[in-house]
Design a protein around this motif. Structure first.
Motif, short mmCIF file in Angstrom:
data_model
loop_
_atom_site.label_atom_id
_atom_site.label_comp_id
_atom_site.label_asym_id
_atom_site.label_seq_id
_atom_site.Cartn_x
_atom_site.Cartn_y
_atom_site.Cartn_z
N LEU A 5 0.82 -1.21 0.00
CA LEU A 5 0.00 0.00 0.00
C LEU A 5 0.86 1.26 0.00
O LEU A 5 0.64 2.18 -0.79
N ARG A 6 1.84 1.33 0.88
CA ARG A 6 2.65 2.55 1.00
C ARG A 6 3.39 2.84 -0.30
O ARG A 6 3.43 3.99 -0.76
N VAL A 33 -1.64 -2.50 -4.00
CA VAL A 33 -1.10 -1.28 -4.59
C VAL A 33 -2.23 -0.31 -4.93
O VAL A 33 -2.10 0.91 -4.72
N ALA A 34 -3.35 -0.84 -5.41
CA ALA A 34 -4.50 0.01 -5.74
C ALA A 34 -5.02 0.75 -4.50
O ALA A 34 -5.48 1.90 -4.60
N LEU A 35 -4.94 0.11 -3.34
CA LEU A 35 -5.34 0.79 -2.10
C LEU A 35 -4.46 2.01 -1.84
O LEU A 35 -4.93 3.06 -1.41
N GLY A 36 -3.16 1.85 -2.10
CA GLY A 36 -2.27 2.99 -1.96
C GLY A 36 -2.60 4.10 -2.94
O GLY A 36 -2.53 5.29 -2.59
N TYR A 87 -5.64 -5.61 -9.42
CA TYR A 87 -5.33 -6.94 -9.93
C TYR A 87 -5.25 -7.92 -8.77
O TYR A 87 -4.66 -7.60 -7.74
N ASN A 88 -5.84 -9.08 -8.91
CA ASN A 88 -5.82 -10.25 -8.02
C ASN A 88 -7.18 -10.60 -7.46
O ASN A 88 -7.40 -11.72 -7.01
N ASN A 89 -8.10 -9.64 -7.40
CA ASN A 89 -9.45 -9.89 -6.88
C ASN A 89 -9.43 -10.43 -5.45
O ASN A 89 -10.06 -11.43 -5.12
N LEU A 90 -8.72 -9.73 -4.58
CA LEU A 90 -8.78 -10.05 -3.16
C LEU A 90 -10.18 -9.75 -2.62
O LEU A 90 -10.91 -8.96 -3.22
N ASP A 91 -10.52 -10.32 -1.49
CA ASP A 91 -11.86 -10.11 -0.92
C ASP A 91 -12.15 -8.64 -0.68
O ASP A 91 -13.29 -8.18 -0.83
N LEU A 92 -11.10 -7.89 -0.30
CA LEU A 92 -11.31 -6.48 0.00
C LEU A 92 -11.76 -5.68 -1.23
O LEU A 92 -12.37 -4.62 -1.10
N VAL A 117 -16.09 2.18 -2.91
CA VAL A 117 -16.26 2.10 -4.36
C VAL A 117 -15.63 0.77 -4.78
O VAL A 117 -14.40 0.65 -4.85
N PRO A 118 -16.45 -0.26 -5.03
CA PRO A 118 -15.89 -1.58 -5.34
C PRO A 118 -14.91 -1.51 -6.51
O PRO A 118 -15.13 -0.79 -7.49
N LEU A 119 -13.83 -2.28 -6.38
CA LEU A 119 -12.69 -2.16 -7.29
C LEU A 119 -12.80 -3.12 -8.47
O LEU A 119 -12.92 -4.34 -8.30
N THR A 120 -12.74 -2.57 -9.68
CA THR A 120 -12.56 -3.40 -10.86
C THR A 120 -11.18 -4.03 -10.79
O THR A 120 -10.19 -3.36 -10.45
N THR A 121 -11.08 -5.32 -11.09
CA THR A 121 -9.82 -6.03 -10.89
C THR A 121 -9.80 -7.27 -11.77
O THR A 121 -10.75 -7.54 -12.51
N VAL A 122 -8.72 -8.00 -11.71
CA VAL A 122 -8.59 -9.27 -12.43
C VAL A 122 -8.49 -10.39 -11.41
O VAL A 122 -7.70 -10.32 -10.46
N ASP A 123 -9.31 -11.41 -11.59
CA ASP A 123 -9.24 -12.59 -10.73
C ASP A 123 -8.09 -13.46 -11.22
O ASP A 123 -8.15 -14.05 -12.29
N SER A 124 -7.02 -13.52 -10.42
CA SER A 124 -5.85 -14.30 -10.82
C SER A 124 -5.86 -15.71 -10.24
O SER A 124 -4.85 -16.42 -10.31
N ARG A 125 -6.99 -16.12 -9.65
CA ARG A 125 -7.23 -17.52 -9.27
C ARG A 125 -6.13 -18.05 -8.34
O ARG A 125 -5.52 -19.07 -8.57
#
Length: 335
Positions: free
Chosen positions: A225-226, A252-255, A276-281, A287-295
């Motif tokens: 994040l930082r 990183v997107a949170l940062g 990227y990664n589609n973590l639960d958060l 504002v829900p994050l558009t992301t990629v589910d990397s399974r």
């Protein structure tokens, strides 16, 4: 306090009236060469008598410790923790235990932690912190220890990951389809395949669409994040008018979000943001994050499966799972 001697394979065999080898096979993982009813009988009696397998003795007898080592940068990283969950599930299913070592992405610690895993006589190692500039695979090959790369991949090495170049392309196509042409990229660690390939896939799609992204708007950083916040500040300083930012991990997107907030910019009204990664958060943010589910769990399970094949003397092939674009509000699309 009871003075009864601790139960042994021999004492269990005497009670059941069977050979010691039958008890040993019933308690092995997986059991072999005996009926399921006998397996149930042996395991039920072993539980009643409080029998505990002597793993050290078994290791000396079989040459197998039934322990797998795993190297990660930080297990506190939700991405690595999720991959490890898949590894550990598959390990338990196969009768293995796991040991995890944090390397902090430092070459000195990577070598030190690897040597400590090898000193534990692990049967194999899953490496989830490889980088292009790392010699960790050479060390494993020299030690003749079975190994597989997970998540971060290297050319011509047995690797289990996601097709990150395709994932970057999916994000580029999505943002281009929404009309964006001024981009910033918070690229993560480009010395690792995850940062490098996600970034390159995104840049390739933009180039094919005739969109050039200047080098100062592609900022590498650590996967946290930082670092993401600092990299986002560099992007905005270089071009305050970017309309979309791609961050190569959700952390990183949170940062990036933190920097945008501090500068009075809203998502997605002022700037679209994709992770990227589609973590639960990602789905739980205001504002829900558009992301990629990397399974990630599947990557962990597949890495363990490949490692077990190598340990068993069988062949295994590298795998790149197909990523999935998860569109949410942060990119400004309701599709």
């Amino acid at each position: 306090m009871s003075s009864d001697p601790a139960p042994t394979l021999a004492s269990l065999a005497r009670e059941l009236g069977v050979h010691v080898s039958t008890v040993s096979r019933a308690l092995s993982e997986p059991p072999s060469g005996i009926s399921s009813s006998m397996v149930d009988q042996v395991r039920h009696l072993a539980m009643e008598r409080g029998y505990r397998s002597n793993l050290a003795a078994r290791a000396l007898r079989t040459g197998r410790s039934l322990v797998i080592g795993m190297l990660v940068p930080r297990l506190t990283d939700a991405v690595l923790a999720t991959v490890y969950a898949g590894v550990d599930e598959a390990a338990m299913d196969a009768g293995y235990a796991t040991l995890v070592a944090n390397t902090l992405d430092r070459p000195d610690l990577r070598q030190q932690r690897l040597q400590r895993l090898l000193a534990r006589q692990v049967d194999g190692v899953i490496v989830a912190d490889s980088r292009y500039d790392s010699n960790i695979i050479g060390a494993l090959e020299a030690a003749r220890v079975p190994h597989v790369l997970a998540l971060r991949c290297l050319p011509d090495r047995l690797s289990i990951g996601t097709d990150d170049r395709l994932g970057g392309r999916l994000i580029g196509e999505h943002l281009l389809s929404l009309g964006h042409r001024r981009f910033g990229v918070v690229a993560g660690d480009t010395r690792a395949s995850t940062g490098d390939e996600r970034t390159q896939g995104f840049l390739d799609v933009c180039a094919e669409a005739g969109v050039h992204i200047p080098g100062q708007l592609v900022v590498p950083c650590a996967f946290d994040l930082r670092s993401g916040s600092a990299a986002a500040a560099q992007v905005l300083d270089a071009d305050p008018d970017v309309t979309a930012i791609f961050a190569t991990s959700d952390d990183v997107a949170l940062g990036v979000l933190a920097t945008l907030r501090d500068r009075g910019r809203s998502v997605p009204d002022d700037i679209a943001l994709v992770g990227y990664n589609n973590l639960d958060l990602a789905a739980a943010l205001p504002v829900p994050l558009t992301t990629v589910d990397s399974r990630l769990v599947e990557v962990g399970r597949a890495a363990m499966s490949a490692l077990l094949a190598v340990i068993g003397g069988r062949s295994a092939s590298s795998v790149r799972l197909t990523p999935r674009l998860i569109v949410r509000s942060s990119s400004g699309s309701t599709r």
